[in-house]
Design an enzyme around this catalytic site. Structure first.
Site, short mmCIF file in Angstrom:
data_model
loop_
_atom_site.label_atom_id
_atom_site.label_comp_id
_atom_site.label_asym_id
_atom_site.label_seq_id
_atom_site.Cartn_x
_atom_site.Cartn_y
_atom_site.Cartn_z
N LYS A 272 36.67 43.28 41.18
CA LYS A 272 38.01 43.75 41.52
C LYS A 272 37.95 45.20 42.00
O LYS A 272 38.58 45.58 43.00
CB LYS A 272 38.95 43.62 40.33
CG LYS A 272 39.31 42.19 40.02
CD LYS A 272 40.17 42.12 38.78
CE LYS A 272 40.54 40.69 38.44
NZ LYS A 272 41.44 40.63 37.27
N ALA B 102 39.65 46.12 35.80
CA ALA B 102 39.64 45.67 34.42
C ALA B 102 39.99 44.20 34.37
O ALA B 102 40.68 43.69 35.25
CB ALA B 102 40.63 46.48 33.59
N ASP B 103 39.50 43.53 33.35
CA ASP B 103 39.87 42.14 33.16
C ASP B 103 39.74 41.78 31.69
O ASP B 103 39.04 42.45 30.93
CB ASP B 103 39.01 41.20 33.99
CG ASP B 103 39.78 39.94 34.35
OD1 ASP B 103 40.17 39.20 33.42
OD2 ASP B 103 40.03 39.70 35.53
N THR B 104 40.43 40.75 31.31
CA THR B 104 40.38 40.21 29.96
C THR B 104 40.13 38.72 30.08
O THR B 104 40.75 38.06 30.91
CB THR B 104 41.71 40.43 29.22
OG1 THR B 104 42.00 41.83 29.21
CG2 THR B 104 41.64 39.93 27.79
N GLY C 86 36.88 43.93 29.78
CA GLY C 86 35.76 44.42 30.55
C GLY C 86 36.29 45.44 31.54
O GLY C 86 37.29 45.21 32.17
#
Length: 103
Positions: A51, A67-69, A90
């Site tokens: 991203k 960012a990601d979950t 992350g």
């Protein structure tokens, strides 16, 4: 130069703005599908990096936060879009892996 959030997450936007951080939001269309055998943490970190890179290519003079979950369980992982809490965060950027890197 500004801070660009490479995520459509309303919660991330809220947290950054509540901390007094001015952001521009530029979501991406990165597919949120884990690779075969990819651990939840590795999946979240990879998505965050992808991203961030996707947005950084369009905005090389800005700082980009990716960012990601993901939600892990039952031996797999799935993307965090539309989900609640309880995921594995992350954070990555063009400069490196988890923890923010250079970008």
């Amino acid at each position: 130069m500004g801070l660009v959030l490479a995520s459509a997450s309303p919660r991330r936007q809220e947290l950054l703005r509540a901390a007094g951080i001015a952001i521009t939001v530029q979501p991406t269309n990165i597919p949120e599908t884990p690779k075969d055998g990819e651990a939840p943490t590795a999946f979240a970190e990879r998505l965050a990096r992808e991203k961030a890179w996707a947005v950084f290519k369009d905005r090389p003079n800005d700082l980009v936060l990716g960012a990601d979950t993901v939600v892990g369980g039952g031996g797999g992982a799935r993307g965090g879009r539309g989900g609640g809490g309880g995921g594995t965060p992350g954070v990555g950027g063009p400069g490196g892996g988890a923890g923010g890197g250079g970008g």
